[in-house]
Design an enzyme around this catalytic site. Structure first.
Site: not given
Ligand code: PLP
Length: 383
Positions: A70, A199-200, A329
């Site tokens: 993500g 995100s997976a 965190c």
């Molecule tokens: N956006 C949101 C709303 C999320 O909750 C997260 C992860 O906690 C991310 C982005 C980031 O995703 P990733 O952990 O795959 O980098």
């Protein structure tokens, strides 16, 4: 008992996902760019994964770009659209909110070095963005609006669809769907977004893989240079096993999403009811009617409790309960949540806010166990 109620941070991989991935870690190891049969096998796996994912969100396969998760998808989308649109149209204003994921907030901050300015849309006390504030912030100079679908800390779900009507043809809308993808119906044509991130590992897939959807025709530059993979927009040999794992997680979500929603709602409702029975108005539930059932955020009101989030989370852990403050965190020390502060709560209340997040495989027995632990710790923590 050990209870894992931190599924918004990450989830346990589904064994069906792992089984789908293993052949691509063992025997099918070809580089998808190679022209021999080893390569074509993995190329086929990547492209059929792309088709399945595109179909799931109403996109076309060439609009899907695989990323390392993500965070990378968010960086790619915001940088790629904002910088290119700035060059092409001179538009230099970005709009987001203060309760977005740090990947969104920090990417915006970094874009200040490239001459782009960020405006923040107001957030209502219930955690939704304020549509009037959004309308007031949109100007001729607006290039990109980035607003999340489901908030990762408090689980509020934003109404994204109406935003499109306020945009001109060279103004773009990005929606961070990391907490919604595979849990709620996400259709890019209904949401009317130009880009989204997913995100997976939030949906029982592997960590370190995700994707960006970017609608064809949207201005976009690469984030990672150095190869012609992903239509020259994201260089690097593809992570085939993880892409296949992501697609398998999507295939499962397609058939189980509705049932999972019901199961998560039941867990959430039971925990919420129990907490209200034990603590009454000494706590507040950070939720609205349309919240995702997967997340329950509660605040122990500072006027009644000695709020110290580190100690509280540690005490939960000692008692076998894995929960979190909100987001994972990353710095070693827990700071008051920017989301809880962003919805207008005090630092003291933010220090008493915890998030429980569910997996449909969690049980009512686990909910009862957590309630018992909360009651014990809550009483010890009363002022
Ligand atoms: N956006 C949101 C709303 C999320 O909750 C997260 C992860 O906690 C991310 C982005 C980031 O995703 P990733 O952990 O795959 O980098």
């Amino acid at each position: 008992m050990q209870v894992y109620f931190d599924n918004a941070s990450t989830t346990k991989i589904d064994s069906r996902v792992l089984d789908a991935m293993l052949p691509f870690l063992k025997e099918n190891y070809g580089n998808a760019s190679s022209i021999h049969s080893f390569g074509s096998k993995t190329r086929v796996a990547i492209e059929s994964s792309r088709e399945l994912i595109a179909d799931f969100i109403g996109a076309i396969p060439s609009e899907i770009y695989f990323t390392s998760g993500g965070t990378e998808a968010i960086n790619f989308i915001i940088n790629g659209i904002a910088k290119t649109n700035f060059l092409e149209s001179g538009k230099n204003e970005l709009i987001t909110s203060k309760i977005e994921h740090k990947a969104v907030l920090d990417t915006h901050k970094n874009l200040e070095h490239s001459g782009l300015k960020t405006k923040f849309v107001k957030i209502n006390n219930d955690g939704h963005f304020n549509i009037d504030s959004l309308k007031n912030n949109i100007t001729e100079k607006t290039s990109l609006i980035s607003l999340m679908h489901t908030n990762n800390e408090i689980g509020t779900v934003n109404d994204i669809e109406p935003i499109f009507n306020h945009l001109n043809e060279d103004q773009f809308l990005f929606c961070d769907c990391v907490q919604a993808f595979g849990k709620s119906i996400i259709d890019v044509n209904k949401l009317k977004v130009h880009a989204l991130s997913a995100s997976a590992h939030k949906i029982y897939g592997p960590k370190g893989i995700g994707f960006a959807f970017v609608k064809s025709g949207t201005p976009l530059s690469p984030l990672i240079f150095g190869g012609s993979q992903e239509r020259s927009r994201r260089g690097g040999t593809e992570n085939v096993a993880s892409i296949v794992g992501l697609a398998e997680a999507v295939r499962i979500a397609k058939t189980e999403m509705e049932e999972n929603h019901v199961l998560a709602s039941k867990l959430n409702a039971n925990l919420q009811k129990g907490i209200k029975q034990v603590f009454g108005d000494k706590i507040s539930i950070n939720a609205t009617e349309n919240n995702t059932p997967y997340i329950l955020s509660i605040t122990f009101k500072n006027e009644y409790f000695r709020n110290d989030i580190d100690t509280f989370l540690m005490a939960l852990d000692i008692n076998g309960v894995a929960a979190s403050q909100g987001s994972a965190c990353t710095s070693g020390t827990i700071k008051p949540s920017h989301v809880i502060l962003g919805i207008g709560e005090s630092v003291e209340d933010a220090n008493g806010t915890i998030r429980f997040s569910f997996n449909p495989k969690n049980t009512i027995q686990e909910v009862d166990y957590v309630l018992g632990v909360l009651e014990k710790l809550g009483k010890q923590n009363l002022k």
